[in-house]
Scaffold this motif. Structure first.
Motif, mmCIF file in Angstrom:
data_model
loop_
_atom_site.group_PDB
_atom_site.id
_atom_site.type_symbol
_atom_site.label_atom_id
_atom_site.label_comp_id
_atom_site.label_asym_id
_atom_site.label_seq_id
_atom_site.Cartn_x
_atom_site.Cartn_y
_atom_site.Cartn_z
ATOM 1 N N ALA A 29 27.933 34.997 -38.110
ATOM 2 C CA ALA A 29 27.091 34.022 -37.415
ATOM 3 C C ALA A 29 25.852 34.711 -36.876
ATOM 4 C CB ALA A 29 27.864 33.383 -36.277
ATOM 5 N N VAL A 30 24.725 34.124 -37.102
ATOM 6 C CA VAL A 30 23.446 34.680 -36.669
ATOM 7 C C VAL A 30 23.011 33.929 -35.421
ATOM 8 C CG1 VAL A 30 21.054 35.065 -37.341
ATOM 9 C CG2 VAL A 30 22.871 35.180 -39.046
ATOM 10 N N PRO A 31 22.597 34.683 -34.377
ATOM 11 C CA PRO A 31 22.137 33.977 -33.178
ATOM 12 C C PRO A 31 20.840 33.215 -33.471
ATOM 13 C CG PRO A 31 21.748 36.327 -32.984
ATOM 14 C CD PRO A 31 22.525 36.121 -34.238
ATOM 15 N N LEU A 32 20.724 32.045 -32.853
ATOM 16 C CA LEU A 32 19.519 31.222 -33.036
ATOM 17 C C LEU A 32 18.390 31.744 -32.166
ATOM 18 C CD1 LEU A 32 21.129 27.666 -33.000
ATOM 19 C CD2 LEU A 32 20.308 28.959 -34.982
ATOM 20 N N VAL A 33 17.181 31.538 -32.631
ATOM 21 C CA VAL A 33 15.998 31.922 -31.863
ATOM 22 C C VAL A 33 15.814 30.878 -30.774
ATOM 23 C CG1 VAL A 33 13.517 32.351 -32.016
ATOM 24 C CG2 VAL A 33 15.010 32.923 -33.945
ATOM 25 N N PRO A 34 15.683 31.311 -29.511
ATOM 26 C CA PRO A 34 15.526 30.314 -28.438
ATOM 27 C C PRO A 34 14.215 29.527 -28.617
ATOM 28 C CG PRO A 34 15.173 32.525 -27.590
ATOM 29 C CD PRO A 34 15.639 32.672 -29.002
ATOM 30 N N VAL A 35 14.307 28.218 -28.433
ATOM 31 C CA VAL A 35 13.152 27.327 -28.586
ATOM 32 C C VAL A 35 13.011 26.538 -27.300
ATOM 33 C CG1 VAL A 35 12.216 25.411 -29.926
ATOM 34 C CG2 VAL A 35 13.574 27.151 -31.069
ATOM 35 N N GLN A 36 11.760 26.408 -26.868
ATOM 36 C CA GLN A 36 11.495 25.622 -25.667
ATOM 37 C C GLN A 36 11.846 24.155 -25.967
ATOM 38 O OE1 GLN A 36 9.304 26.489 -22.833
ATOM 39 N NE2 GLN A 36 9.375 28.659 -23.233
ATOM 40 N N PRO A 41 8.349 25.720 -32.851
ATOM 41 C CA PRO A 41 7.364 26.744 -33.174
ATOM 42 C C PRO A 41 6.756 26.479 -34.547
ATOM 43 C CG PRO A 41 9.576 27.614 -33.361
ATOM 44 C CD PRO A 41 9.692 26.247 -32.777
ATOM 45 N N THR A 42 5.545 26.947 -34.724
ATOM 46 C CA THR A 42 4.879 26.723 -35.997
ATOM 47 C C THR A 42 5.479 27.597 -37.081
ATOM 48 O OG1 THR A 42 3.203 28.319 -35.352
ATOM 49 C CG2 THR A 42 2.720 26.023 -34.954
ATOM 50 N N VAL A 43 5.974 28.790 -36.711
ATOM 51 C CA VAL A 43 6.589 29.688 -37.689
ATOM 52 C C VAL A 43 8.004 29.995 -37.212
ATOM 53 C CG1 VAL A 43 6.466 31.940 -38.792
ATOM 54 C CG2 VAL A 43 4.370 30.713 -38.266
ATOM 55 N N ALA A 44 8.979 29.850 -38.140
ATOM 56 C CA ALA A 44 10.370 30.118 -37.785
ATOM 57 C C ALA A 44 10.853 31.349 -38.544
ATOM 58 C CB ALA A 44 11.227 28.914 -38.132
ATOM 59 N N SER A 45 11.661 32.161 -37.883
ATOM 60 C CA SER A 45 12.223 33.356 -38.525
ATOM 61 C C SER A 45 13.740 33.268 -38.501
ATOM 62 C CB SER A 45 11.793 34.626 -37.781
ATOM 63 O OG SER A 45 10.394 34.765 -37.850
ATOM 64 N N VAL A 46 14.369 33.652 -39.618
ATOM 65 C CA VAL A 46 15.829 33.646 -39.728
ATOM 66 C C VAL A 46 16.264 35.036 -40.175
ATOM 67 C CG1 VAL A 46 17.806 32.628 -40.907
ATOM 68 C CG2 VAL A 46 15.830 31.202 -40.337
ATOM 69 N N ARG A 52 17.930 41.295 -43.609
ATOM 70 C CA ARG A 52 16.594 40.834 -44.002
ATOM 71 C C ARG A 52 16.157 39.689 -43.094
ATOM 72 N NH1 ARG A 52 17.122 39.223 -50.050
ATOM 73 N NH2 ARG A 52 19.121 38.492 -49.275
ATOM 74 N N VAL A 53 14.855 39.575 -42.875
ATOM 75 C CA VAL A 53 14.283 38.515 -42.040
ATOM 76 C C VAL A 53 13.447 37.618 -42.949
ATOM 77 C CG1 VAL A 53 12.747 37.981 -40.123
ATOM 78 C CG2 VAL A 53 14.220 40.003 -40.025
ATOM 79 N N VAL A 54 13.723 36.339 -42.898
ATOM 80 C CA VAL A 54 12.961 35.358 -43.675
ATOM 81 C C VAL A 54 12.140 34.560 -42.684
ATOM 82 C CG1 VAL A 54 13.096 33.394 -45.238
ATOM 83 C CG2 VAL A 54 14.757 35.248 -45.411
ATOM 84 N N THR A 55 10.835 34.518 -42.914
ATOM 85 C CA THR A 55 9.923 33.807 -42.019
ATOM 86 C C THR A 55 9.251 32.684 -42.811
ATOM 87 O OG1 THR A 55 9.500 35.862 -40.861
ATOM 88 C CG2 THR A 55 7.944 34.078 -40.483
ATOM 89 N N GLY A 56 9.105 31.538 -42.187
ATOM 90 C CA GLY A 56 8.451 30.409 -42.850
ATOM 91 C C GLY A 56 8.026 29.361 -41.836
#
Length: 153
Positions: A29-36, A41-46, A52-56
């Protein structure tokens, strides 16, 4: 009829290549990026399990086009109803108008009858008054003499 199909000789000698799937590593399980709250956000990273980091760009969900809402009652029905209400109001006014005309006709008729009675009474009083004629010659028919069909008074 249900016999296996025989291929040409070229297929018999060809080597078969067999591909075996490679098993995937266990997914953690990957922790989620905190979002207000309320902001995307305009760009999301996973971060993938292998590091590996996937940004889009974040994609907004497709919003369906608003459907033109039809009124609960058609406009034609509303217009007919309003026309009926207006006609009913006019009929009420026409009923009052005809009542007024009938009352006015009765009043004029009574005034004419009253004038005829008063004028007729005045004429009757003038004709049948007790006083004698107020001038002119009075002849007594008993004293008159008729000679040769000619009246001499």
């Amino acid at each position: 009829m249900n016999e296996p199909t025989r291929y040409p000789a070229a297929h018999d000698t060809a080597a078969l290549a067999v591909h075996h799937p490679t098993p995937l590593a266990t997914v953690h399980a990957v922790p989620l990026v905190p979002v207000q709250p309320g902001a995307i956000p305009t760009v999301a990273s996973v971060v993938l399990p292998d590091g590996r980091v996937v940004t889009g760009y974040a994609i907004e969900p497709a919003k369906p086009e608003p459907v033109a809402t039809k009124p609960a009652v058609s406009r034609t029905a509303v217009n007919i109803a309003l026309g009926g209400i207006g006609f009913g109001a006019v009929c009420g006014g026409l009923a009052l108008l005809t009542t007024f005309i009938a009352a006015l006709t009765a009043l004029v008729t009574q005034l004419i009858i009253l004038a005829a009675v008063i004028f007729g009474g005045w004429v009757a009083v003038q004709v049948f008054s007790a006083s004698g004629p107020s001038g002119g010659n009075t002849f007594s028919i008993r004293k008159a003499v008729f000679k040769r069909n000619h009246f001499h008074g």
